[in-house]
Design a protein around this motif. Structure first.
Motif, mmCIF file in Angstrom:
data_model
loop_
_atom_site.group_PDB
_atom_site.id
_atom_site.type_symbol
_atom_site.label_atom_id
_atom_site.label_comp_id
_atom_site.label_asym_id
_atom_site.label_seq_id
_atom_site.Cartn_x
_atom_site.Cartn_y
_atom_site.Cartn_z
ATOM 1 N N ALA A 1 -20.412 -28.999 25.959
ATOM 2 C CA ALA A 1 -20.386 -28.420 27.306
ATOM 3 C C ALA A 1 -19.851 -29.461 28.270
ATOM 4 O O ALA A 1 -19.947 -30.666 28.026
ATOM 5 C CB ALA A 1 -21.788 -27.972 27.719
ATOM 6 N N THR A 2 -19.290 -28.990 29.359
ATOM 7 C CA THR A 2 -18.799 -29.924 30.369
ATOM 8 C C THR A 2 -19.949 -30.328 31.289
ATOM 9 O O THR A 2 -20.953 -29.609 31.412
ATOM 10 C CB THR A 2 -17.678 -29.305 31.206
ATOM 11 O OG1 THR A 2 -18.210 -28.205 31.966
ATOM 12 C CG2 THR A 2 -16.528 -28.832 30.327
ATOM 13 N N ILE A 3 -19.779 -31.451 31.952
ATOM 14 C CA ILE A 3 -20.788 -31.889 32.905
ATOM 15 C C ILE A 3 -20.932 -30.869 34.027
ATOM 16 O O ILE A 3 -22.034 -30.621 34.530
ATOM 17 C CB ILE A 3 -20.425 -33.281 33.459
ATOM 18 C CG1 ILE A 3 -20.636 -34.337 32.361
ATOM 19 C CG2 ILE A 3 -21.251 -33.624 34.698
ATOM 20 C CD1 ILE A 3 -20.286 -35.744 32.776
ATOM 21 N N GLY A 4 -19.806 -30.227 34.394
ATOM 22 C CA GLY A 4 -19.863 -29.202 35.427
ATOM 23 C C GLY A 4 -20.688 -28.001 35.025
ATOM 24 O O GLY A 4 -21.249 -27.310 35.885
ATOM 25 N N GLU A 5 -20.782 -27.702 33.705
ATOM 26 C CA GLU A 5 -21.630 -26.612 33.228
ATOM 27 C C GLU A 5 -23.096 -27.027 33.191
ATOM 28 O O GLU A 5 -23.989 -26.197 33.341
ATOM 29 C CB GLU A 5 -21.192 -26.188 31.830
ATOM 30 C CG GLU A 5 -19.822 -25.538 31.758
ATOM 31 C CD GLU A 5 -19.393 -25.247 30.333
ATOM 32 O OE1 GLU A 5 -19.193 -24.062 30.017
ATOM 33 O OE2 GLU A 5 -19.269 -26.206 29.543
ATOM 34 N N LEU A 6 -23.329 -28.306 32.989
ATOM 35 C CA LEU A 6 -24.685 -28.808 32.808
ATOM 36 C C LEU A 6 -25.338 -29.257 34.113
ATOM 37 O O LEU A 6 -26.565 -29.284 34.208
ATOM 38 C CB LEU A 6 -24.676 -29.999 31.841
ATOM 39 C CG LEU A 6 -24.184 -29.711 30.420
ATOM 40 C CD1 LEU A 6 -23.917 -31.018 29.693
ATOM 41 C CD2 LEU A 6 -25.223 -28.878 29.664
ATOM 42 N N TYR B 1 -12.337 -34.588 37.320
ATOM 43 C CA TYR B 1 -12.340 -35.200 35.986
ATOM 44 C C TYR B 1 -13.759 -35.269 35.448
ATOM 45 O O TYR B 1 -14.028 -34.917 34.293
ATOM 46 C CB TYR B 1 -11.743 -36.603 36.023
ATOM 47 C CG TYR B 1 -11.995 -37.349 34.726
ATOM 48 C CD1 TYR B 1 -11.216 -37.089 33.600
ATOM 49 C CD2 TYR B 1 -13.050 -38.261 34.618
ATOM 50 C CE1 TYR B 1 -11.475 -37.727 32.404
ATOM 51 C CE2 TYR B 1 -13.315 -38.892 33.422
ATOM 52 C CZ TYR B 1 -12.524 -38.633 32.316
ATOM 53 O OH TYR B 1 -12.797 -39.249 31.117
ATOM 54 N N LEU B 2 -14.698 -35.728 36.289
ATOM 55 C CA LEU B 2 -16.074 -35.873 35.839
ATOM 56 C C LEU B 2 -16.691 -34.508 35.532
ATOM 57 O O LEU B 2 -17.399 -34.345 34.533
ATOM 58 C CB LEU B 2 -16.891 -36.595 36.915
ATOM 59 C CG LEU B 2 -18.240 -37.177 36.490
ATOM 60 C CD1 LEU B 2 -18.063 -38.179 35.361
ATOM 61 C CD2 LEU B 2 -18.934 -37.830 37.675
ATOM 62 N N ALA B 3 -16.413 -33.529 36.362
ATOM 63 C CA ALA B 3 -16.958 -32.186 36.138
ATOM 64 C C ALA B 3 -16.438 -31.580 34.839
ATOM 65 O O ALA B 3 -17.149 -30.823 34.166
ATOM 66 C CB ALA B 3 -16.626 -31.286 37.322
ATOM 67 N N ASP B 4 -15.196 -31.896 34.470
ATOM 68 C CA ASP B 4 -14.586 -31.326 33.263
ATOM 69 C C ASP B 4 -14.834 -32.163 32.010
ATOM 70 O O ASP B 4 -14.390 -31.793 30.919
ATOM 71 C CB ASP B 4 -13.071 -31.176 33.460
ATOM 72 C CG ASP B 4 -12.735 -30.121 34.500
ATOM 73 O OD1 ASP B 4 -13.600 -29.258 34.764
ATOM 74 O OD2 ASP B 4 -11.619 -30.154 35.061
ATOM 75 N N LEU B 5 -15.535 -33.298 32.159
ATOM 76 C CA LEU B 5 -15.789 -34.157 31.011
ATOM 77 C C LEU B 5 -16.742 -33.469 30.055
ATOM 78 O O LEU B 5 -17.834 -33.048 30.430
ATOM 79 C CB LEU B 5 -16.382 -35.497 31.482
ATOM 80 C CG LEU B 5 -16.683 -36.516 30.394
ATOM 81 C CD1 LEU B 5 -15.414 -36.929 29.661
ATOM 82 C CD2 LEU B 5 -17.376 -37.743 30.988
ATOM 83 N N GLU B 6 -16.346 -33.361 28.803
ATOM 84 C CA GLU B 6 -17.130 -32.643 27.802
ATOM 85 C C GLU B 6 -18.048 -33.597 27.052
ATOM 86 O O GLU B 6 -17.638 -34.698 26.671
ATOM 87 C CB GLU B 6 -16.179 -31.947 26.822
ATOM 88 C CG GLU B 6 -16.823 -30.895 25.951
ATOM 89 C CD GLU B 6 -15.788 -30.150 25.121
ATOM 90 O OE1 GLU B 6 -15.232 -30.771 24.190
ATOM 91 O OE2 GLU B 6 -15.516 -28.969 25.412
#
Length: 465
Positions: free
Chosen positions: A11-16, A148-153
């Protein structure tokens, strides 16, 4: 990242997490105390932060600072703080809330990832190196962008397994940190050992009364160099004459230079050329350069920040004995410096430095003793560095095991991470506020309003309740 163990999900950080949430879950009152956390309060690469500084919220709430709260993860976005690993879980905050540097990204978990798990993942060196390659902005002001940080998986285990991973990880990392602290202490003790050794060699109480003492000015010719005019290309272009600046004197010997000048510069300026064997003492310089002594092993010129010490044959004194003395009294020599913004050691001050002169045979004995003990210390330093590298590799391997599912066993009874994520998404969807719609402009009716009063041009009649 390769295959994941059963029950794990990517999951991406943006999802979490909420990335850079706008504020606190609960706004404090003006008279409440909260923590203030500047960038300097976050340690590099340890995940720890200092939150003891407290401020009254009403005094700082209008400042452009980053709001975060207990259990948020802070991620320094600017260079070099990010590369150094200024990443931490917020804890111990006054009232559970804080204001901090605007150079922090804030990550607030929605419940599917433990803050400690996320923090340790981000602290991995390879993760930070990848983030560094994705920085944007000008040199010196480069930052990791929010997208970038939000999309980091990241790999996400079941929540129960995350608890087991964090517990094992922090237990093992605590042992590694104890070892690293012991290594740091050993390095400091080694430096103290060398300093004590040098002091003992040049000033043994049982012998000093029988030694003669001379000043450097009595024993040597002391002079300084110069800097050829910068605007004269013929003084620099194609130059082959080595030119020494004070920064090179941090090394015990100077056997090469990065800068060169031409023979014309030597002939036409106050630049002085020195022979191999000359002792060079830094008269001023940034950091701890001032007071450092180095032996020249090539024929070279120097700039005005270097004092050249050329011993005469009048007294029986070895060159390496004088260098040993200057090394041993480095801190004392630095303290002699005078001046305002940039204190310096003048030629006059250097000439007044006193040199104890034991017989040549005793000089040789003491120098041999120091050389042997220095060799022992060098072996110890090599051993410390080797263990330090092993500790770093152990840390890397431990983190790799944590995020690939091999640090702790999986439990088939754990709720899969995907199930928890789906449930959180569903709860957020139900609890989300409907988007506010903008009221459409009402067309002006040609008919007169029912009140009988004229409606001014450009205004709208109030809608009925």
């Amino acid at each position: 990242m390769g295959g994941l163990p059963a029950g794990w999900v990517r999951a991406t950080i943006g999802e979490l997490c909420d990335v850079n949430p706008r504020g606190f879950d609960e706004e404090p009152g003006d008279d409440e105390l909260i923590s203030q956390v500047p960038m300097a309060a976050v340690e590099a690469a340890t995940g720890r932060m200092e939150a003891s500084t407290q401020v009254r919220y009403g005094d700082v709430k209008k400042k452009s600072l980053t709001r975060f709260q207990e259990n948020d993860v802070l991620f320094a976005k600017i260079t070099p703080c990010m590369e150094n690993g200024k990443i931490a879980k917020a804890q111990g905050l006054a009232g559970g809330r804080a204001l901090g540097s605007t150079e922090f990204h804030v990550l607030r978990s929605r419940g599917a990832v433990l803050p400690e798990y996320l923090m340790h993942f981000l602290l991995q060196q390879h993760v930070r190196r990848t983030a560094e390659r994705n920085m944007t902005g000008a040199v010196g002001q480069r930052r990791v962008p929010r997208p970038y940080l939000a999309d980091l998986e990241i790999p996400v285990p079941p929540l129960a397994e995350q608890h087991r991973i964090v517990a094992r990880l922090e237990d093992q990392l605590a042992h590694i940190e104890v070892g690293e602290e012991s290594l740091a202490d050993a390095r400091e003790r080694l430096a103290d050992f060398i300093a004590a050794l040098l002091s003992e060699a040049i000033d043994p109480n049982s012998e000093v009364s029988n030694w003669d003492t001379k000043t450097i000015g009595e024993m040597a010719v002391v002079s300084s160099g110069a800097t050829p005019l910068k605007g004269r290309s013929d003084y620099y272009e194609g130059g082959t004459v080595p030119w020494v600046t004070s920064s090179l004197l941090n090394a015990p010997f100077v056997d090469r230079t990065e800068k060169f000048i031409t023979g014309k510069a030597v002939a036409e300026t106050a630049v002085k050329e020195y022979l191999p064997g000359t002792l060079l003492l830094a008269m001023y310089g940034e950091g701890k350069t001032r007071g450092k002594c180095s032996e020249l092993r090539i024929r070279a010129t120097t700039n005005q920040a270097c004092a050249g010490i050329q011993l005469t044959a009048e007294y029986e004194c070895r060159r390496d004995w004088v260098k040993l003395l200057l090394d041993a009294r480095y801190e004392e020599n630095r303290a002699l410096a005078s001046g305002g913004v940039q204190p310096n050691l003048s030629l006059g001050l250097i000439k007044k430095i006193k040199v104890p002169l034991p017989p040549l045979v005793r000089q040789r004995e003491l120098l041999n003793k120091v050389a042997q003990r220095r060799a022992d210390a060098s072996s110890m330093a090599d051993a410390i560095e080797s263990v330090k590298l092993q500790a770093a590799e152990l840390r890397r391997a431990l983190l790799h095991a944590a995020f690939t599912g091999t640090l702790v066993p999986q439990d088939p009874d754990d709720e899969p991470a995907s199930v928890l994520l789906d449930r959180i998404r569903a709860q957020r969807a139900v609890g989300a506020k409907p988007a506010r719609r903008k009221r459409a402009p009402r067309e002006t009716s040609p008919a007169a309003p029912t009140s009988g009063r004229p409606v001014p041009s450009g205004t709208q009649e109030a809608l009925p309740l």
